[in-house]
Design a protein around this motif. Sequence first.
Motif, short mmCIF file in Angstrom:
data_model
loop_
_atom_site.label_atom_id
_atom_site.label_comp_id
_atom_site.label_asym_id
_atom_site.label_seq_id
_atom_site.Cartn_x
_atom_site.Cartn_y
_atom_site.Cartn_z
N THR A 1 28.35 67.94 33.24
CA THR A 1 27.15 68.31 31.92
C THR A 1 25.91 67.79 32.33
OG1 THR A 1 27.70 66.31 30.53
CG2 THR A 1 29.17 68.30 30.43
N ARG A 2 25.06 68.35 31.59
CA ARG A 2 23.41 67.72 31.78
C ARG A 2 23.59 66.14 31.47
NH1 ARG A 2 18.37 69.67 27.87
NH2 ARG A 2 16.92 68.28 28.76
N ASP A 3 24.23 65.65 30.62
CA ASP A 3 24.08 64.21 30.14
C ASP A 3 24.96 63.47 31.14
OD1 ASP A 3 22.69 64.81 27.74
OD2 ASP A 3 24.59 64.81 26.44
N GLU A 4 26.13 63.95 31.55
CA GLU A 4 26.60 63.18 32.66
C GLU A 4 25.60 62.98 33.96
OE1 GLU A 4 30.59 64.43 33.78
OE2 GLU A 4 31.24 64.32 31.62
N ALA A 5 25.12 64.18 34.31
CA ALA A 5 24.16 64.14 35.29
C ALA A 5 23.20 63.05 35.32
CB ALA A 5 23.55 65.66 35.76
N VAL A 6 22.46 62.97 34.17
CA VAL A 6 21.36 62.19 34.20
C VAL A 6 21.82 60.58 33.95
CG1 VAL A 6 19.72 61.45 32.45
CG2 VAL A 6 20.06 63.81 32.79
N ALA A 7 23.06 60.32 33.34
CA ALA A 7 23.53 59.01 33.32
C ALA A 7 23.94 58.63 34.70
CB ALA A 7 24.77 58.93 32.65
N LEU A 8 24.68 59.45 35.58
CA LEU A 8 25.10 59.18 37.05
C LEU A 8 23.80 58.90 37.85
CD1 LEU A 8 27.79 61.68 37.74
CD2 LEU A 8 27.91 59.27 37.65
N ALA A 9 22.79 59.56 37.61
CA ALA A 9 21.39 59.52 38.39
C ALA A 9 20.60 58.13 38.07
CB ALA A 9 20.61 60.61 38.17
N GLU A 10 20.89 57.71 36.65
CA GLU A 10 20.24 56.45 36.34
C GLU A 10 20.97 55.29 36.93
OE1 GLU A 10 20.24 56.66 32.11
OE2 GLU A 10 18.13 58.00 32.13
#
Length: 262
Positions: free
Chosen positions: A175-184
């Motif tokens: 998901t979008r939120d998972e992607a952002v969290a992983l990148a952070e």
Amino acid sequence: MSLGQELAPHLPFLRRYARALAGEQQAGDAYVKSTLETIVEAPQQFPRDMGVKLGLYRTFQAIWASTSEDGAQDNKEPSSDLREHVTRKRLVAIPSEARQALLLTAMEGFSHADTALLMERDETEISGLVDEALAEIDKQISTRVLIIEDEPIIAMDIETIVEDMGHDVTGIAVTRDEAVALAEKDEPGLILADIQLADNSSGIDAVADILGSTNVPVVFITAFPERLLTGEKLEPAFLITKPFQRDTVRAAISQALFFHQV
């Protein structure tokens, strides 16, 4: 059917090739525009004897090969768009003929025989160029890759390809939120992103969020490439079509990293 109508279905894919070759949307699209202008100015010179698609790519290849770093295209004044973008620093490191051969075969699906026709080489030379490009890929510096893909089997295939190339996978987001969290949590050096994600969120939006705080190359993956190859808005430079072949993914990753290191 007019020549323009015959060319239309092939233009999105020529844009894909041009963008991957030039390393960015604007420069690639400028080359495609120059190709179309050349055809419009002298339609009688269009090489119909080899078929419309091959003729289109052959015209593009001629323009690419004859355009020097300062924008001179034989003795013809190039279009303003092409003149502007061909002088950019990243185009000084124009990909070798080996990379052209790899992209034409692995990404655009041309046979070695057709690629030889497009590049005005013989088949043996094309085989050698492709092998050279693959060897270059093996020598690339490894990086950390974030995969944004909601289909488990496809995600596993991509992960295997990435790791076989010597890169590390920081995580797989659906998901979008998972992607952002992983990148952070673990900043990647490359992102491979599907367009449509599990919760109906967008891989494009996820990438936009991530790129707000870091600068990494991105390769998008989609079953509907035509939607992102219109040349009418801001669109990806590197795009893989589903279903994909292993060499297609390798070529796209290699090209994206190549330009990021320029």
